[in-house]
Design an enzyme around this catalytic site. Structure first.
Site, mmCIF file in Angstrom:
data_model
loop_
_atom_site.group_PDB
_atom_site.id
_atom_site.type_symbol
_atom_site.label_atom_id
_atom_site.label_comp_id
_atom_site.label_asym_id
_atom_site.label_seq_id
_atom_site.Cartn_x
_atom_site.Cartn_y
_atom_site.Cartn_z
ATOM 1 N N HIS A 163 0.847 -1.199 0.000
ATOM 2 C CA HIS A 163 0.000 0.000 0.000
ATOM 3 C C HIS A 163 0.879 1.245 0.000
ATOM 4 C CE1 HIS A 163 -3.517 -2.500 1.740
ATOM 5 N NE2 HIS A 163 -3.655 -2.344 0.440
ATOM 6 N N GLU A 166 1.694 3.328 3.083
ATOM 7 C CA GLU A 166 2.337 2.575 4.149
ATOM 8 C C GLU A 166 3.836 2.453 3.869
ATOM 9 O OE1 GLU A 166 0.082 -1.035 4.569
ATOM 10 O OE2 GLU A 166 -1.751 0.043 5.102
ATOM 11 N N HIS A 309 2.341 -4.386 6.827
ATOM 12 C CA HIS A 309 1.405 -3.267 6.654
ATOM 13 C C HIS A 309 1.443 -2.425 7.933
ATOM 14 C CE1 HIS A 309 -0.533 -4.655 2.853
ATOM 15 N NE2 HIS A 309 0.044 -5.789 3.240
ATOM 16 N N GLU A 368 0.758 -5.936 10.984
ATOM 17 C CA GLU A 368 0.309 -4.539 11.046
ATOM 18 C C GLU A 368 1.107 -3.817 12.128
ATOM 19 O OE1 GLU A 368 -1.765 -3.391 8.917
ATOM 20 O OE2 GLU A 368 -3.034 -5.037 8.210
#
Length: 398
Positions: A163, A166, A309, A368
């Site tokens: 992404h 990110e 992420h 994450e």
């Protein structure tokens, strides 16, 4: 650092002289590794060193220099073969090796493609046992850099910046790589772990920036190249702020783009046309970045993958009951060494991790790193990095 071999030199001797593990010397000179003796005049790469210079001062002798610099005499003899060390004169300049003890990567800054490219080149120069290739290209033609390090049979893969907003994940991964390299060449442990056994037992694969076009859009603004300039303005509905952009440059969310219940995401996502985020595309795997990652996974036969992420301070390790039993064992250790929350299932499909588990029935993880609004502020970096380092090491030793 390059040196020129003399009659009788061997890679083993250079390993002893420079105090670098033989396997790192051999892997830095693969075309020479089958020889027991080197030829006079061979160029040898010494990892973990750079070349410096020293200007001879009045009163200097060979002995005084080696005492002053705390180096073996053969450092000077090897690196100054064209000079007569007994006749050095004030003002004359000689070459000396300098151990690299400080990191090359500075992760606490906006980490765009140019920064990644620069850091990779510097790392490759100092650590020539790194294998740097390209897994493919982005829509705009940027190489998707692929790094391999280690010589074990176990294959572990990390990737970041699927992404665009990110991008901090690329900085974290490059920081992990640089710390690993420093530990290997300086013989120092990471979190108490000696790293050479990890190098000998595991081949680590890294794609630090899967979506370089998107990262550059978020960090540097609209590209000048046609047709992308007008394309991204239209997708972003002429808003000047691209901070919320997750997709690739064509407005496809690369981590909603793999054939793992892709239709579920296609039907329930509000975005039905190219968008800054969450648009899964018209069909799976139309985008070159996703195609490259699929082909890399198929070619390299990874034993486990970690996709990094930024939102949640947790990690996901299951998918539709298809994950192997070993995934739970690894997840328990990841949670133990990081304090990130272990979550088996999450209501999400069509991600790289989902597809990897579905396709290969091997452990896959989505990690994450933080919480808040993307892009995560660099003020979170010092909290994020130690946790991620624990998982990085565990992914190699488990």
């Amino acid at each position: 650092m390059k040196v020129v071999s003399r009659r009788g030199d061997t890679l083993w001797y250079f390993s002893q002289l420079f105090q670098i593990p033989l396997s790192l010397i051999v892997d830095s000179n693969k075309e020479l590794s089958s020889r027991s003796l080197l030829n006079k005049g061979d160029t040898i790469f010494i990892p973990g060193y750079s070349k410096s210079t020293y200007e001879i001062k009045a009163g200097d002798t060979l002995l005084s220099i080696i005492h002053q610099k705390r180096i073996p005499m053969d450092f000077i003899l090897l690196m100054n073969q064209e000079k007569d060390p007994s006749r050095m004169k004030p003002g004359e300049v000689i070459c000396l090796p300098e151990k690299v003890c400080r990191p090359i990567v500075n992760p606490k800054r906006k980490y765009d493609y140019h920064t990644l490219f620069h850091d990779l080149n510097k790392l490759k120069e100092v650590y020539p046992f790194l294998e740097c290739t390209s897994a493919g290209q982005s829509v705009m033609g940027k190489p998707l850099h692929h790094i391999k390090i280690g010589k074990g049979t176990k294959k572990v893969h990390w990737n970041g910046s699927f992404h665009a907003n990110e991008w901090i994940t690329s900085a974290v991964i490059m920081n992990l790589l640089n710390d690993y390299l420093l530990a290997l060449t300086n013989g120092v442990p990471l979190r108490g772990l000696p790293c050479l056994p990890l190098y000998e037992g595991t081949e680590l694969s890294i794609v630090p920036m899967v979506n370089p076009d998107g990262v550059d859009l978020v960090l540097n603004g609209v590209p000048n190249e046609k047709p992308f300039k007008e394309m991204v303005k239209k997708i972003n509905q002429d808003r000047a702020d691209f901070m919320g952009w997750k997709a690739n440059i064509r407005g496809v969310d690369l981590n909603k783009h793999f054939p793992a219940n892709w239709m579920v995401e296609k039907e329930r996502k509000e975005e039905k046309v190219p968008s800054p985020r969450d648009y899964p595309g018209d069909t799976p795997l139309t985008e070159p970045e996703a195609q490259a990652m699929r082909e890399l996974a198929a070619k390299e036969n990874f034993d486990r993958v970690i996709a990094v992420h930024t939102q949640g301070e947790e990690f996901y390790w299951g998918y539709e009951g298809l994950e192997p039993p070993d995934s739970e064992r690894i997840a328990i250790e990841f949670e133990h060494v990081s304090t990130y929350k272990s979550v088996q299932y999450v209501d999400s499909h069509a991600g790289f991790k989902d597809w990897f588990i579905q396709e290969f029935r091997k452990p896959g993880f989505t990690l994450e790193l933080g919480k808040g609004i993307n892009p995560l502020p660099l003020s979170q970096y010092d909290t994020i990095y130690p946790k991620t380092l624990g998982i990085f090491l565990a992914s190699l030793y488990l």
